[in-house]
Write an enzyme that holds these catalytic residues in place. Structure first.
Site, PDB file in Angstrom:
ATOM      1  N   SER A 186       0.550   3.425  -8.852  1.00 45.57           N
ATOM      2  CA  SER A 186       0.766   3.036 -10.247  1.00 45.57           C
ATOM      3  C   SER A 186      -0.477   2.419 -10.864  1.00 45.57           C
ATOM      4  O   SER A 186      -0.679   2.485 -12.085  1.00 45.57           O
ATOM      5  CB  SER A 186       1.937   2.047 -10.338  1.00 45.57           C
ATOM      6  OG  SER A 186       3.156   2.673 -10.002  1.00 45.57           O
ATOM      7  N   TYR A 187      -1.321   1.813 -10.031  1.00 46.56           N
ATOM      8  CA  TYR A 187      -2.492   1.111 -10.558  1.00 46.56           C
ATOM      9  C   TYR A 187      -3.585   2.068 -11.040  1.00 46.56           C
ATOM     10  O   TYR A 187      -4.583   1.625 -11.586  1.00 46.56           O
ATOM     11  CB  TYR A 187      -3.034   0.145  -9.504  1.00 46.56           C
ATOM     12  CG  TYR A 187      -2.051  -0.973  -9.229  1.00 46.56           C
ATOM     13  CD1 TYR A 187      -2.041  -2.118 -10.003  1.00 46.56           C
ATOM     14  CD2 TYR A 187      -1.086  -0.852  -8.227  1.00 46.56           C
ATOM     15  CE1 TYR A 187      -1.119  -3.135  -9.790  1.00 46.56           C
ATOM     16  CE2 TYR A 187      -0.158  -1.851  -8.002  1.00 46.56           C
ATOM     17  CZ  TYR A 187      -0.177  -2.992  -8.786  1.00 46.56           C
ATOM     18  OH  TYR A 187       0.755  -3.990  -8.573  1.00 46.56           O
ATOM     19  N   LYS A 207      10.860 -19.839  -3.998  1.00 46.57           N
ATOM     20  CA  LYS A 207       9.589 -19.501  -3.374  1.00 46.57           C
ATOM     21  C   LYS A 207       9.043 -18.205  -3.974  1.00 46.57           C
ATOM     22  O   LYS A 207       9.647 -17.151  -3.858  1.00 46.57           O
ATOM     23  CB  LYS A 207       9.764 -19.366  -1.862  1.00 46.57           C
ATOM     24  CG  LYS A 207       8.498 -18.989  -1.104  1.00 46.57           C
ATOM     25  CD  LYS A 207       8.557 -17.546  -0.652  1.00 46.57           C
ATOM     26  CE  LYS A 207       7.273 -17.112   0.027  1.00 46.57           C
ATOM     27  NZ  LYS A 207       7.301 -15.665   0.395  1.00 46.57           N
ATOM     28  N   MET A 241      20.297 -16.266 -10.754  1.00 45.71           N
ATOM     29  CA  MET A 241      19.494 -17.311 -11.384  1.00 45.71           C
ATOM     30  C   MET A 241      19.466 -17.215 -12.905  1.00 45.71           C
ATOM     31  O   MET A 241      19.077 -18.179 -13.574  1.00 45.71           O
ATOM     32  CB  MET A 241      18.062 -17.283 -10.838  1.00 45.71           C
ATOM     33  CG  MET A 241      17.303 -15.998 -11.080  1.00 45.71           C
ATOM     34  SD  MET A 241      15.738 -16.006 -10.178  1.00 45.71           S
ATOM     35  CE  MET A 241      15.112 -14.366 -10.584  1.00 45.71           C
ATOM     36  N   LEU A 285       0.813  -1.222   0.000  1.00 49.34           N
ATOM     37  CA  LEU A 285       0.000   0.000   0.000  1.00 49.34           C
ATOM     38  C   LEU A 285       0.844   1.269   0.000  1.00 49.34           C
ATOM     39  O   LEU A 285       0.303   2.368   0.154  1.00 49.34           O
ATOM     40  CB  LEU A 285      -0.946   0.001   1.205  1.00 49.34           C
ATOM     41  CG  LEU A 285      -1.946  -1.157   1.241  1.00 49.34           C
ATOM     42  CD1 LEU A 285      -2.922  -0.982   2.393  1.00 49.34           C
ATOM     43  CD2 LEU A 285      -2.704  -1.275  -0.078  1.00 49.34           C
ATOM     44  N   HIS A 293       6.577 -16.619 -10.719  1.00 52.96           N
ATOM     45  CA  HIS A 293       5.377 -15.860 -11.123  1.00 52.96           C
ATOM     46  C   HIS A 293       5.715 -14.417 -11.507  1.00 52.96           C
ATOM     47  O   HIS A 293       4.887 -13.730 -12.098  1.00 52.96           O
ATOM     48  CB  HIS A 293       4.297 -15.919 -10.036  1.00 52.96           C
ATOM     49  CG  HIS A 293       4.573 -15.059  -8.827  1.00 52.96           C
ATOM     50  ND1 HIS A 293       3.574 -14.614  -8.003  1.00 52.96           N
ATOM     51  CD2 HIS A 293       5.731 -14.555  -8.309  1.00 52.96           C
ATOM     52  CE1 HIS A 293       4.085 -13.885  -7.033  1.00 52.96           C
ATOM     53  NE2 HIS A 293       5.388 -13.843  -7.200  1.00 52.96           N
ATOM     54  N   SER A 343       1.291   1.539  -5.020  1.00 51.04           N
ATOM     55  CA  SER A 343      -0.142   1.369  -5.273  1.00 51.04           C
ATOM     56  C   SER A 343      -0.683   2.448  -6.210  1.00 51.04           C
ATOM     57  O   SER A 343      -1.634   2.202  -6.959  1.00 51.04           O
ATOM     58  CB  SER A 343      -0.918   1.385  -3.952  1.00 51.04           C
ATOM     59  OG  SER A 343      -0.748   2.617  -3.271  1.00 51.04           O
ATOM     60  N   GLY A 395      16.757 -16.614  -5.147  1.00 49.87           N
ATOM     61  CA  GLY A 395      15.895 -15.445  -4.969  1.00 49.87           C
ATOM     62  C   GLY A 395      15.361 -15.360  -3.564  1.00 49.87           C
ATOM     63  O   GLY A 395      14.214 -14.987  -3.346  1.00 49.87           O
ATOM     64  N   PRO A 405       2.142   4.379  -1.312  1.00 48.58           N
ATOM     65  CA  PRO A 405       1.519   5.188  -2.379  1.00 48.58           C
ATOM     66  C   PRO A 405       2.299   5.187  -3.686  1.00 48.58           C
ATOM     67  O   PRO A 405       1.705   5.247  -4.764  1.00 48.58           O
ATOM     68  CB  PRO A 405       1.457   6.593  -1.762  1.00 48.58           C
ATOM     69  CG  PRO A 405       1.433   6.366  -0.302  1.00 48.58           C
ATOM     70  CD  PRO A 405       2.285   5.154  -0.061  1.00 48.58           C
TER      71      PRO A 405
END
Length: 350
Positions: free
Chosen positions: A146-147, A251, A238, A139, A255, A144, A216, A141
């Site tokens: 950017s969205y 872990k 990696m 959260l 993604h 967030s 990572g 600023p």
């Protein structure tokens, strides 16, 4: 007999608009108002996030935790040292947070009081399992905010959302901004502690392994997953090479990346495995999308995270998509087991 074909005119914008208007006007008023409520629920949904942020910034979970019992509204306001004119506003915020599951309201003859739920117990700072850094990091600023620019991003070929809003990809931004990097690492460390909570029940996954590389691994929080002296953790790049080991652990790493990058990473991991296929393996802790099996809420969270990953050119994957990566990286077999409500543990065999 001749057949005559009459070409229908293409619909005009006005005719399309008229058709859409007639569609909504044909709905029952109850259906329309239900849709309006649903729309407003999502529109005001940002208040869920902002109220949660307020709760953490005001240190309310710790205040109630340290109080040792449900805290009355007057005691909470006194502890927060807010102006008396804001008494009612604090009550409104607490009532709403209770409604969405963050607090429990305890009523008595004198004054209502607030108790922590299991959700806000996870926000008590200073405890072993605290996700406040995760919430605060997300959260932030700068991140967030950017969205607000999804429309601009979607028209930019090959650029991530953060390329558009921050002038660089997310990882470069973190490297160039130490405070944001610290916040991100703290967030990931808090999540890793949650994983450690269940990994102790997965000792069989690490049976027979004399060395494991945590790829990572951030600041190394995952290093305490077993407490055994026979596990050694070392760093590595990696994309260029991974240190030799019986197994490689990633872990919540893949993604973040495109399919092409994931294949490169997996290939490096495969090269690093020293034991034979009966022992050596790559161990992933990732989301496996499964809309047919997961309940609605879990599916929604996974989809939210998939949208989030899309913004850095990554993605959450279903089993078939994972399998495709493993095959293209040269692996022979894999096994998927549930780990948490969101994550699965995936063992990949060379």
């Amino acid at each position: 007999m001749a057949t005559i074909y009459v070409e229908a005119p293409l619909p005009t914008p006005s005719s399309i608009a008229a058709s859409m208007a007639s569609s909504i006007s044909s709905r029952k008023p109850s259906e329309i108002f239900k849709a309006q409520a649903q729309l407003y629920n999502h529109m005001y949904g940002m208040l869920d996030t902002m109220c949660l942020k307020w709760c953490i910034e005001m240190n309310i979970p710790n205040i109630i935790h340290n109080h040792g019992q449900p805290i009355s509204l007057s005691k909470l306001v006194s502890t927060l040292q807010v102006p008396s004119t804001k008494f009612g506003n604090v009550q409104r915020l607490m009532h709403y947070l209770a409604h969405i599951g963050f607090f429990e309201i305890i009523s008595n003859q004198q004054e209502e009081a607030y108790a922590l739920t299991v959700v806000t117990e996870l926000l008590v700072q200073g405890t072993d399992l605290c996700l406040s850094p995760m919430v605060e990091g997300y959260l932030n600023p700068t991140i967030s905010g950017s969205y607000n620019h999804l429309k601009k991003w979607i028209y930019e070929e090959d650029l991530t959302l953060f390329d558009v809003t921050l002038g660089s990809d997310f990882w470069k931004f973190l490297n160039q901004n130490p405070e944001n990097n610290r916040s991100f690492n703290a967030a990931m460390a808090s999540d890793s502690k949650m994983i450690n909570l269940v990994l102790k029940d997965y000792g069989v996954v690490f049976d027979g392994l004399e060395s494991v590389v945590d790829v990572g691994g951030g600041n190394g929080t995952m290093e305490n997953l077993s407490g055994d002296n026979n596990l050694t953790y070392v760093g590595g790049d990696m994309f260029t090479s991974v240190p030799k080991a019986d197994a490689v652990v990633l872990k919540w790493i893949l993604h973040d990346w495109t399919d092409e990058d994931c294949i490169k990473i997996l290939e490096k991991c495969k090269e690093a495995i020293t034991s034979d296929e009966k022992v050596g393996k790559v161990i992933l802790m990732e989301i496996v999308m499964n809309e047919k099996k997961d309940d609605h809420q879990i599916t929604q969270v996974k989809m939210q995270m998939d949208v989030n990953m899309a913004c850095v050119n990554g993605k959450e994957r279903n089993e078939e998509e994972w399998k495709k990566l493993f095959v293209e990286a040269g692996f022979k077999d894999y096994k998927i087991s549930p780990l948490t409500e969101l994550l699965s543990i995936i063992e990949i065999y060379p």
